[in-house]
Design a protein around this motif. Structure first.
Motif: not given
Length: 209
Positions: A65, A95, A62, A29
């Motif tokens: 989002r 996420r 990602d 992340r």
């Protein structure tokens, strides 16, 4: 109320993002600021300046989002050695990275020789895919450094991982000794920083020096 393009507001936002990267970042992340939506500054007597911020963040892995985050950053008057006080609240779900974290952990644990690398990204901006999680962990480590060492007149940005070496440990943590280059945007100085990060998929990251 400050316009979001206001430099001190942007500097406070960089501190909040650094703090959040340290708390919630990992090899799977990479949080970064997409937009500073609102900023307000308040003078608190005998304490310092407080910035109330509303941020829109994205995860580099990602980008479809985004999450909204509110943050409060307090810079203490006169004392350059006191880290800003930061509180952040993330609205919405980040996420899950459980699977990717475990996969990365197992891969590093199974290496016959400790991982060692330099110049991430290289001079052309390239990052080998297998080193991307190592760079994202450098975001976690440098997030801590940025939070602890920022003042109202600084804005740090991770320019490059100059060198990283994994250190074998007797416990379950992974240890990475980093030399990172931090670009201080106000003075335009590039500062090398040594930082050791311990990381485990269940416990997340923590800087030990």
């Amino acid at each position: 109320e400050l316009p979001p393009s206001h430099f001190p507001a942007a500097r406070a936002a960089a501190v909040a993002v650094g703090y959040l990267r340290y708390l919630r970042g990992g090899p799977g992340r990479g949080l970064q600021l997409r937009e500073l939506r609102r900023a307000r500054r308040q003078d608190i007597d005998d304490v310092g300046h407080k910035y109330d911020l509303e941020l829109e963040l994205e995860d580099v892995l990602d980008r479809d989002r985004t999450v909204t985050c509110t943050a409060e950053v307090v810079y203490h008057l006169g004392n350059k050695n006191t880290a800003p006080d930061v509180q952040v609240t993330v609205q919405g779900e980040l996420r899950s990275t459980e699977e990717a974290d475990q996969e990365f952990y197992n891969r590093i644990r199974s290496l016959e020789k400790e991982l060692e690398a330099e110049n991430i990204p290289d001079s052309h901006g390239n990052i080998p895919p297998e080193l991307e999680p190592i760079l994202l962990l450098a975001w976690v480590a440098s997030g801590y450094v940025i939070w602890r060492n920022s003042t109202e007149n600084t804005k740090f940005h991770l320019a490059q991982v100059k060198h990283v070496k994994q250190v074998k440990r007797s416990d379950e943590d992974l240890q990475f000794d980093y030399v990172v280059l931090l670009h201080e945007m106000v003075s335009q100085e590039v500062i090398p920083w040594e930082v050791t990060l311990l990381w485990h998929p269940r416990r997340g990251g923590r800087v030990s020096r």
